[in-house]
Design a protein around this motif. Structure first.
Motif, short mmCIF file in Angstrom:
data_model
loop_
_atom_site.label_atom_id
_atom_site.label_comp_id
_atom_site.label_asym_id
_atom_site.label_seq_id
_atom_site.Cartn_x
_atom_site.Cartn_y
_atom_site.Cartn_z
N ARG A 72 96.74 90.48 23.74
CA ARG A 72 96.69 91.26 24.99
C ARG A 72 95.43 90.93 25.76
N HIS A 73 94.30 90.86 25.07
CA HIS A 73 93.02 90.56 25.72
C HIS A 73 93.04 89.15 26.32
N ALA A 74 93.59 88.19 25.59
CA ALA A 74 93.66 86.81 26.09
C ALA A 74 94.48 86.73 27.37
N LEU A 75 95.58 87.47 27.41
CA LEU A 75 96.44 87.46 28.60
C LEU A 75 95.74 88.14 29.78
N ILE A 76 95.17 89.30 29.55
CA ILE A 76 94.57 90.06 30.65
C ILE A 76 93.37 89.34 31.25
N THR A 77 92.60 88.63 30.43
CA THR A 77 91.39 87.98 30.92
C THR A 77 91.64 86.57 31.45
N ALA A 78 92.87 86.08 31.38
CA ALA A 78 93.18 84.75 31.92
C ALA A 78 93.18 84.79 33.44
N ASP A 79 92.96 83.63 34.06
CA ASP A 79 93.00 83.55 35.52
C ASP A 79 94.43 83.61 36.03
N ASP A 80 95.36 83.01 35.30
CA ASP A 80 96.77 83.05 35.68
C ASP A 80 97.61 83.20 34.42
N ILE A 81 98.77 83.85 34.58
CA ILE A 81 99.67 84.10 33.45
C ILE A 81 101.07 83.62 33.82
N LEU A 82 101.70 82.92 32.89
CA LEU A 82 103.10 82.52 33.05
C LEU A 82 103.89 83.02 31.85
N VAL A 83 104.89 83.83 32.12
CA VAL A 83 105.79 84.32 31.07
C VAL A 83 107.05 83.46 31.09
N VAL A 84 107.44 82.97 29.93
CA VAL A 84 108.64 82.13 29.80
C VAL A 84 109.74 82.96 29.17
N ALA A 85 110.91 82.97 29.79
CA ALA A 85 112.01 83.81 29.32
C ALA A 85 113.33 83.05 29.39
N GLU A 86 114.33 83.57 28.68
CA GLU A 86 115.70 83.08 28.78
C GLU A 86 116.54 84.17 29.45
N PRO A 87 117.67 83.80 30.04
CA PRO A 87 118.47 84.79 30.79
C PRO A 87 119.37 85.64 29.92
N THR A 137 110.46 90.80 29.65
CA THR A 137 109.79 90.23 30.82
C THR A 137 109.35 91.34 31.77
N LYS A 138 110.24 92.28 32.00
CA LYS A 138 109.90 93.39 32.90
C LYS A 138 108.71 94.18 32.35
N ASN A 139 108.73 94.46 31.06
CA ASN A 139 107.62 95.20 30.44
C ASN A 139 106.31 94.43 30.52
N LEU A 140 106.37 93.13 30.22
CA LEU A 140 105.16 92.31 30.26
C LEU A 140 104.57 92.24 31.66
N LEU A 141 105.42 91.93 32.63
CA LEU A 141 104.93 91.81 34.00
C LEU A 141 104.34 93.12 34.50
N PRO A 146 101.27 88.39 37.56
CA PRO A 146 101.72 87.36 36.62
C PRO A 146 103.05 86.75 37.07
N LEU A 147 103.25 85.49 36.74
CA LEU A 147 104.45 84.76 37.14
C LEU A 147 105.38 84.61 35.94
N TYR A 148 106.64 84.27 36.20
CA TYR A 148 107.54 83.98 35.10
C TYR A 148 108.51 82.88 35.51
N CYS A 149 109.01 82.18 34.50
CA CYS A 149 110.04 81.16 34.72
C CYS A 149 111.15 81.38 33.70
N LEU A 150 112.32 80.89 34.02
CA LEU A 150 113.46 80.97 33.10
C LEU A 150 113.70 79.61 32.48
N ASN A 151 113.86 79.60 31.18
CA ASN A 151 114.03 78.35 30.44
C ASN A 151 115.41 78.32 29.76
N GLN A 152 115.88 77.11 29.49
CA GLN A 152 117.16 76.89 28.80
C GLN A 152 118.31 77.58 29.53
N VAL A 153 118.32 77.43 30.84
CA VAL A 153 119.35 78.04 31.67
C VAL A 153 120.59 77.15 31.69
N GLY A 154 121.76 77.76 31.51
CA GLY A 154 123.01 77.00 31.53
C GLY A 154 123.42 76.47 30.17
#
Length: 422
Positions: free
Chosen positions: A289-304, A312-316, A329-337
């Protein structure tokens, strides 16, 4: 020692808005004492003191302005930074002259002036003022002002930390992190390092085809604070601009850490690396949690799917609340389709999360499987593929090198729509 003023009273200009997504390097351990004239300024400084970038600063706020500061330092030593809010009814120059008689050498002084101040900036510089800000000030003004005193004067690289984490185990967050870091180093020629924080099961060494004898465990269990020389010895060279601080990936011990266990490592690497990519394991503990909060940017990777949607909603939501002065924080979707797998519609996913993904990475078991088994990056196997271009644009987006104006067929069009760019 003297920094450029934000607003020069001799050359009035319209105040420039400060964007929350501008990179502001954190301050070292310093003491800051602010002497305010108004409750508005006091509230802004109080809010800034809670920001992650000022986490190591000890900030004290007192009312009374210049007169209170002079009275205080007749009997107390001065801190690293003094912030002074002026009173239009008193002479700023006379006050600074008197303050100079009780101020220790090396103390940095910031003056927060009123819009009606007529004092010449050159007179402030002559009296050792490091920065001048015209009020009323906002929280981000204070953060930028204090941080710039040190980032501009220390002649060191203040590296950007990007934390990448999966919304659920097995979504490919590590693969995304490693490919993004690789493209930052190759395509943007940024000196970068990947830190594999999954101590027991980390795969960064496998993905980069490296088998280093030492890594992040040697730094974290070092009895002394890690210095630049130690970190250079522990880093495995993956390419001209990319290094790896690998995880031990063994089960010989349990890896339990305090919240700030990795801070010394991050601070040391900031001085030599332009970009530090954290491959954060999917777990919720004090140090992740500390590593995420103190980062300059955050990317959450999720599947649909449903679990990823909830997580993802909770994290963001949690991270956004904990970082009120940062870009969300940003997020992207992986392994789509993925064939034959029921998936949540992307529009529904974005509506529930209340933001659009900055990228959707298509499922390609052959491409990703080949890369993983060969210890290669996606661009090394399929340089012209859409997935390779996605990682390139993600790297640019996370390092601030992307033009957000959408072009026809741009893979980052969702970002532009999110920011309202036409």
């Amino acid at each position: 020692m003297i920094s450029a003023s934000r607003q020069n009273p001799e050359q009035p200009a319209e105040p420039q808005p400060l964007a929350a997504d501008d990179h502001i390097a954190p301050v070292p351990r310093v003491s800051v004492q602010a002497f305010c004239e108004t409750e508005q300024t006091s509230a802004a400084i109080q809010a800034a003191s809670q920001d992650r970038r000022l986490g190591k600063a000890h900030i004290t706020i007192k009312m009374g302005g210049m007169a209170r500061a002079i009275e205080t330092y007749h009997s107390q030593p001065t801190p690293n930074v003094i912030m002074l809010e002026t009173n239009p009814s008193t002479s700023v120059i006379d006050g600074l002259d008197e303050l100079a008689t009780v101020c220790d050498p090396g103390t940095r002084v910031v003056v927060i002036g009123a819009p009606t101040d007529t004092v010449a900036y050159r007179e402030l510089v002559r009296r050792g003022v490091n920065d001048y800000v015209i009020g009323p000030v906002e929280t981000l003004d204070i953060i930028r002002c204090i941080c710039s005193l040190f980032s501009a004067s220390e002649a060191v690289i203040t590296g950007r930390i990007i934390a990448i984490v999966g919304a659920k185990g097995g979504v490919g967050a590590s693969t995304v992190a490693h490919n993004i870091a690789w493209t930052m180093a190759r395509d943007l020629t940024m000196d970068s390092v990947v830190i594999d924080l999954d101590m027991a099961f980390g795969t960064a060494g496998l993905d980069y085809n490296q088998d280093p004898m030492q890594g992040v465990a040697n730094a974290i269990f070092q009895p002394d604070r890690p210095d630049t020389a130690l970190m250079e010895r522990l880093l495995a060279k993956c390419s001209d601009h990319l290094s790896l601080l690998a995880a031990p990936a063994t089960l010989e011990r349990v890896y339990d850490f305090g919240a700030e266990a990795f801070d010394a490592i991050f601070d040391t690497l900031r001085m030599t690396q332009q970009c530090i990519v954290l491959d954060v394991p999917h777990q919720w503990s004090a140090w992740t949690r500390h590593a995420l909060i103190t980062a300059d940017d955050i990317l959450v990777v999720a599947e649909p799917d449903l679990a990823n949607l909830r997580n993802t909603k909770n994290l963001l939501s949690t991270l956004k609340t904990s970082r009120p002065n940062d870009r969300p924080p940003l997020y992207c979707l992986n392994q789509v389709g993925m064939p034959k797998r029921p998936e949540i519609d992307l529009k529904r996913f974005a509506k529930t999360v209340e933001s659009e993904p900055i990228a959707t990475i298509p499922f390609d078991c052959k491409l990703f499987g080949t890369a993983a088994n060969n210890g290669q990056m996606i661009a090394e196997i399929a340089a012209l593929s859409r997935t390779t271009r996605l990682f390139q644009e993600l790297g640019r987006r996370l390092t601030g090198h992307v033009d957000i104006r959408p072009q026809r067929g741009s893979l980052l069009a969702p970002i532009a729509r999110l920011l309202g760019v036409r």
